[in-house]
Scaffold this active site. Sequence first.
Site, PDB file in Angstrom:
ATOM      1  N   LYS A 128       0.824  -1.218   0.000  1.00 55.36           N
ATOM      2  CA  LYS A 128       0.000   0.000   0.000  1.00 55.36           C
ATOM      3  C   LYS A 128       0.848   1.253   0.000  1.00 55.36           C
ATOM      4  O   LYS A 128       0.441   2.270  -0.564  1.00 55.36           O
ATOM      5  CB  LYS A 128      -0.972   0.009   1.186  1.00 55.36           C
ATOM      6  CG  LYS A 128      -2.117  -0.972   1.011  1.00 55.36           C
ATOM      7  CD  LYS A 128      -3.329  -0.598   1.840  1.00 55.36           C
ATOM      8  CE  LYS A 128      -4.467  -1.556   1.579  1.00 55.36           C
ATOM      9  NZ  LYS A 128      -5.657  -1.261   2.375  1.00 55.36           N
ATOM     10  N   LYS A 210      -5.940 -12.839  -9.009  1.00 55.10           N
ATOM     11  CA  LYS A 210      -7.142 -12.923  -8.172  1.00 55.10           C
ATOM     12  C   LYS A 210      -8.208 -11.952  -8.697  1.00 55.10           C
ATOM     13  O   LYS A 210      -7.872 -10.882  -9.204  1.00 55.10           O
ATOM     14  CB  LYS A 210      -6.700 -12.507  -6.761  1.00 55.10           C
ATOM     15  CG  LYS A 210      -7.686 -12.782  -5.671  1.00 55.10           C
ATOM     16  CD  LYS A 210      -7.085 -12.385  -4.323  1.00 55.10           C
ATOM     17  CE  LYS A 210      -8.161 -11.702  -3.508  1.00 55.10           C
ATOM     18  NZ  LYS A 210      -7.697 -11.022  -2.332  1.00 55.10           N
ATOM     19  N   LYS A 213     -11.812  -6.106  -6.844  1.00 59.10           N
ATOM     20  CA  LYS A 213     -12.704  -4.980  -7.130  1.00 59.10           C
ATOM     21  C   LYS A 213     -11.926  -3.742  -7.540  1.00 59.10           C
ATOM     22  O   LYS A 213     -12.502  -2.783  -8.046  1.00 59.10           O
ATOM     23  CB  LYS A 213     -13.618  -4.693  -5.942  1.00 59.10           C
ATOM     24  CG  LYS A 213     -12.900  -4.242  -4.687  1.00 59.10           C
ATOM     25  CD  LYS A 213     -13.862  -4.193  -3.499  1.00 59.10           C
ATOM     26  CE  LYS A 213     -13.096  -4.032  -2.203  1.00 59.10           C
ATOM     27  NZ  LYS A 213     -13.877  -4.341  -1.021  1.00 59.10           N
TER      28      LYS A 213
END
Length: 345
Positions: A128, A210, A213
């Site tokens: 992140k 994977k 979203k």
Amino acid sequence: MDSSKENKENIVESAPRKKRALSCIQPTGIPTLGNYLGAMRNWVAMQDEMDCAFAVADLHAITVRQEPANLRKQIYEMFALLLSIGLDPEKTLLFVQSQVPAHAQLSWILSCHTQFGELSRMTQFKDKSAKHADNINLGLFAYPSLMAADILLYQPDYVPVGADQKQHVELTRDIAERFNNLYGNVFTVPEPYIMKSGARIRSLQDPTKKMSKSDTNQNAYISLKDDPDTIVRKFKRAVTDSEARVYHGEGKDGINNLIEIYSSITGKTFEQIEQEFEGKGYGDFKIAVAEVVVETLRPIQQKFDELIQDKAYLEKMMAQGAERASKIAQRTLNKALKKTGFVII
Ligand code: TRP
């Protein structure tokens, strides 16, 4: 009370305590079919076997910048979604993290028992901070100690999470053990409960990745809010291979993924699915997969559309959840404060 009921209650009382489970989900965007089949659906199944608590982790959401009106909307939506998938507030504790102040309070205490080095090793922090290089804030770094507080306040035996959160649960265990060794038993040391089936639903456009979203290509994922036409269109466009035979095998990542989705919804084995589609093309198979997905999401979407109109009801359910959660959380927080040397008044 008739005697059979009395008997039943006695049996319940003498039975061993149910195991406890807790998990949270961030209100950042509508979950995908992958989140649903891999995690959320299992929560619904767990609620009969264990004492479960599930929360909307809104405090975690602001570790990356959020637009306030949008954050508020997403908190309502995620809470409504938890109810829509079939979590029953009569059986299961459902609440919003920020509405239970003990989370932020315990998080401070735990932060003072978490090492800089440990937090620096967290892969999610590294990912992140690479992704949001302009906003590597203290909260992003301290994220796991807030997550440890979320967990430890409720003394759960299990924390059902995806594999990506396992490292955070391991750190929670280390913090809990460290705390217990210093001050005496305060926290149950929980175990990660990594979900197996359907846990690895992949992107429809790049089945080596994977389903996510946050994918920039919307055709890569099915959102729980997608309408039937969109779902059919996305499955029709799903990447497959040129062999045109439906079976689960090496080098068939796209078809394998579709088989896994179909299997995880229908409960059929790969073999049964291969038989069912013997002699049929990918077109037919894709439609069949899309149909079972549409039918799975339909009742969830109906419930969601109804609930999201009714803010007053959602707020009432939030208030009930927060009250119940606070009682449990406050007890653990007080114990932790007292053991650490604070004055409880
Ligand atoms: N970090 C988790 C995620 O992003 C969400 C979360 C916050 C969580 N607190 C938690 C999960 C406590 C399990 C337990 O998926």
